[in-house]
Design an enzyme around this catalytic site. Structure first.
Site, mmCIF file in Angstrom:
data_model
loop_
_atom_site.group_PDB
_atom_site.id
_atom_site.type_symbol
_atom_site.label_atom_id
_atom_site.label_comp_id
_atom_site.label_asym_id
_atom_site.label_seq_id
_atom_site.Cartn_x
_atom_site.Cartn_y
_atom_site.Cartn_z
ATOM 1 N N LEU A 331 -3.712 3.390 6.060
ATOM 2 C CA LEU A 331 -4.191 4.515 5.271
ATOM 3 C C LEU A 331 -3.074 5.283 4.578
ATOM 4 O O LEU A 331 -3.269 5.799 3.484
ATOM 5 C CB LEU A 331 -4.990 5.468 6.164
ATOM 6 C CG LEU A 331 -6.296 4.917 6.716
ATOM 7 C CD1 LEU A 331 -6.977 5.977 7.563
ATOM 8 C CD2 LEU A 331 -7.214 4.457 5.610
ATOM 9 N N VAL A 335 -0.319 5.739 -0.093
ATOM 10 C CA VAL A 335 -0.273 7.022 -0.791
ATOM 11 C C VAL A 335 0.978 7.819 -0.477
ATOM 12 O O VAL A 335 1.068 8.990 -0.826
ATOM 13 C CB VAL A 335 -1.527 7.877 -0.460
ATOM 14 C CG1 VAL A 335 -2.775 7.197 -0.917
ATOM 15 C CG2 VAL A 335 -1.592 8.192 1.021
ATOM 16 N N SER A 336 1.956 7.193 0.140
ATOM 17 C CA SER A 336 3.158 7.929 0.550
ATOM 18 C C SER A 336 3.882 8.527 -0.650
ATOM 19 O O SER A 336 4.479 9.601 -0.560
ATOM 20 C CB SER A 336 4.097 6.997 1.328
ATOM 21 O OG SER A 336 4.449 5.875 0.541
ATOM 22 N N LYS A 380 -14.654 13.190 -5.510
ATOM 23 C CA LYS A 380 -15.142 11.813 -5.608
ATOM 24 C C LYS A 380 -14.970 11.116 -4.260
ATOM 25 O O LYS A 380 -13.855 10.970 -3.760
ATOM 26 C CB LYS A 380 -14.368 11.055 -6.692
ATOM 27 C CG LYS A 380 -14.812 9.623 -6.912
ATOM 28 C CD LYS A 380 -13.992 8.996 -8.039
ATOM 29 C CE LYS A 380 -14.404 7.554 -8.311
ATOM 30 N NZ LYS A 380 -13.587 6.939 -9.382
ATOM 31 N N ASP A 471 -13.153 1.307 -19.054
ATOM 32 C CA ASP A 471 -14.538 1.766 -18.903
ATOM 33 C C ASP A 471 -14.795 3.013 -19.753
ATOM 34 O O ASP A 471 -15.392 3.983 -19.291
ATOM 35 C CB ASP A 471 -14.838 2.058 -17.425
ATOM 36 C CG ASP A 471 -16.338 2.077 -17.131
ATOM 37 O OD1 ASP A 471 -17.114 1.514 -17.928
ATOM 38 O OD2 ASP A 471 -16.729 2.640 -16.100
#
Length: 640
Positions: A331, A335-336, A380, A471
């Protein structure tokens, strides 16, 4: 020594037993032996891509609303409700309620062994206890098969799936060719339909308004139970929908079938009796095996897990959550690099801000509105697959891109939450296509177009490597309190370009043909999608209508002529009537239309760059307002 059994020890076995019972009592969920060998349907790229439809039935417990079904097939609720004859896309469904789900059908080259296969690319995130077989059979209701899933996902090992893996489930579809006719009239659509026990060719033809011979020409004369066939139609039939949600009624007894029903009942009774007998044998054997073999392993696993919990603490958002070293690495490592740039929220903060992620706080999809310390955010919620989005968002910063404020990870549920600035006026889609008392005037629409183009110019030209959004659509354009546009949702974005991918994602009506056919990723696919948004701003029409007609294809056909006077006449008929109530220049409208048409050039290299588009929009003559950083003057809206 006496061994005590606890209820949770039997949970995996209990799930297995339920699965067996489901197959015995509801054989419609099973796949036939023929299907198990079905890796897909071959195709010729000459008639692809196309718009197609899958016939799907609402089912309990997870698919009794259009939102969940839309998420499964990566389409909006409105895209299902319109062809399915449902007036309120938010209303609940009843079990077995019939639906038409739109598909973008493409001819995909898999490998030298299987050649080209016809299917719609549907991305699915693996959840606990998922297998290729269970998802294709239960979630997608046999519209695909597990051998086909294995073929189109060569990098995944079917027996070693991880929670959060993104897997392509190829929903079978087919495009009509020039020989696919009904009463000498060319078929416009193919409906993917799974054969049911009571079906024959005549009943299927009658149900969909097709012809028996046409169905035979496409599929052959033999129907295989629970196999997918393709029904050619010139137009979609009108589905009969229930007026209200009924309570579960007792099954009605069929009248007048006499001995035929008696024989059927006898056969079913024997089948169920044999199935239950077999189930009991499996149950006894399974219990013995579980007690003698599996339980010892379970004790060891639990003991190891408890030791790990005592050794390691995972610190997230100021809160300490116990977890093992593997969870820590899984986890936090991704994102470090972001920890010092963004605010790290605690899961308790987000739960409190959204009233426990209550439906009343839901904005759209999995995005919730929440207030933290008096400041409003858009939150989100997603499974742990946010690394790519975070990697891109941390290197972009522009006024026409929705700003990421922070994130939160919840290791216990393996969820990640991205916390964005809240953009007050919602999506451009809602302003153009949903009922509102006011409509955007032309000045505001043109300002919005320039804002979107500026945002795209930033990610295409000022990031290294360049970012492709992938997108761009009106629902991913948000409007702030000054009606200035911001590009949102970088969940599909990719760093780098001119790559080739088989993982086709996006929204019908906006996808560039070269990406749909060959998987080519470049900034020019964003240019194509932006052209569709320009057409929406001019016409007020949706990117794809209820008949499956593409807005960009309609525009090319309508304005493919050299007579400027005739083109202007057609534009007046084609444009959004709300604009006519405003003072605007036809020259300005025609200029933006010309830019939009240029975005659809078949050769991507001949489409204008986003730099050229920004320049052309800003130099557009007779816009009638000052293009400044302070926004446009009032009025921004016109009465309906």
């Amino acid at each position: 020594m006496m061994i005590s059994f606890k209820p949770h020890h039997f949970y995996p076995l209990f799930l297995f037993i339920l699965f067996i019972i489901g197959l015995v009592l509801d054989p419609s969920n099973a796949q036939t032996e023929t299907q198990k060998n079905n890796t897909g349907f071959s195709c010729n790229k000459s008639s692809y891509p196309c718009e197609a439809y899958a016939f799907y039935s609402a089912s309990s417990p997870n698919f009794l609303d259009l939102a969940s079904i839309g998420d499964l097939f990566s389409v909006s609720r409105l895209m299902i409700s319109k062809p399915s004859n449902i007036s309120n896309s938010s209303s609940p469904l009843v079990p077995n309620q019939p639906l038409f789900v739109p598909l973008t059908c493409s001819c995909n080259t898999v490998n030298s062994t299987f050649g080209s296969i016809s299917y719609a690319n549907i991305s699915y995130t693996i959840k606990p206890n998922d297998t290729y077989y269970l998802v294709s059979t239960f979630q997608f209701m046999n519209l695909t098969t597990f051998p086909s899933v294995e073929v189109v996902n060569p990098t995944h090992i079917a027996t070693n799936l991880s929670i959060g893996d993104d897997v392509i489930f190829p929903v079978f579809c087919m495009c009509p060719n020039n020989r696919t006719t009904l009463l000498q009239e060319r078929a416009n659509y193919m409906i993917s339909y799974v054969v049911q026990p009571s079906d024959n060719i005549s009943s299927i033809a009658s149900r969909f308004g097709s012809q028996e011979q046409s169905i035979i020409d496409v599929n052959g004369g033999k129907l295989t139970l629970y196999d997918t066939i393709f029904v050619p139609v010139t137009r979609l039939p009108v589905l009969s929908q229930p007026a209200v949600v009924p309570s579960s009624p007792p099954p009605a007894a069929a009248a007048g079938n006499g001995s035929s029903d008696d024989r059927t009942g006898t056969v079913r009774g024997l089948a169920i009796g044999l199935g239950i007998t077999g189930l009991l044998l499996i149950l006894v054997t399974g219990l013995w095996f579980y007690r003698e073999v599996m339980f010892k392993d379970r004790v060891g696993m639990v003991r190891d897990e408890e030791q790990q919990r005592k050794k390691h603490n995972l610190h997230v958002g100021g809160k300490e959550n116990k977890g093992n070293k593997h969870m820590d690495v899984m986890l936090m490592a991704n994102v470090s690099d972001c920890l010092d740039k963004y605010r790290v929220f605690g899961i308790e903060e987000l739960i409190e801000a959204t009233d426990g992620f209550d439906q009343s706080c839901l904005i759209q999809g999995s995005v919730y509105k929440g207030s933290i310390d008096g400041e409003v955010f858009a939150i989100k919620k997603m499974k742990w697959n946010a690394y790519e989005e975070l990697k891109i968002l941390q290197k972009v910063n522009h006024g026409n891109l929705v700003k990421l404020e922070g994130f939160c990870i919840d290791p216990e549920e393996a969820n990640c939450y991205l916390v964005y600035e809240y953009v007050e006026n919602g999506s451009l889609y809602s302003w153009l296509h949903e009922d509102k008392n006011e409509k955007l005037n032309w000045k505001t629409r043109l300002r919005i177009a320039i804002d979107i183009a500026n945002g795209l110019q930033y990610i295409h030209e000022h990031t290294r490597p360049r970012v492709v959004h992938k997108d761009i659509k009106s629902s991913n354009i948000l409007l702030d309190s000054s009606m200035r546009a911001k590009i949102a949702n970088f969940g599909l974005a990719k760093s780098g370009m001119n790559a080739i991918t088989m993982h086709i994602v996006g929204t019908q009506g906006y996808i560039a043909p070269e990406y749909l056919a060959d998987g080519v990723v470049s900034t020019k696919m964003d240019v194509f999608s932006f052209g569709v948004v320009l057409l929406e701003l001019i016409s007020g029409k949706e990117a794809i209508d209820e008949k499956g007609n593409l807005l960009w294809a309609s525009a090319i056909k309508t304005f493919e002529l050299n007579n400027e006077q005739e083109k202007a006449r057609r534009l007046k008929e084609w444009m959004d009537k709300a604009i006519l109530r405003d003072t605007c220049s036809m020259e300005s409208l025609m200029g933006v239309l010309t830019i939009a048409i240029a975005c659809f050039h078949k050769d991507p290299s001949k489409r204008p760059s986003i730099v050229d588009i920004v320049y052309a929009l800003c130099k557009n003559e007779d816009t009638g307002f000052e293009l400044s950083d302070e926004g446009i003057g009032s009025p921004r809206l016109v009465a309906r």
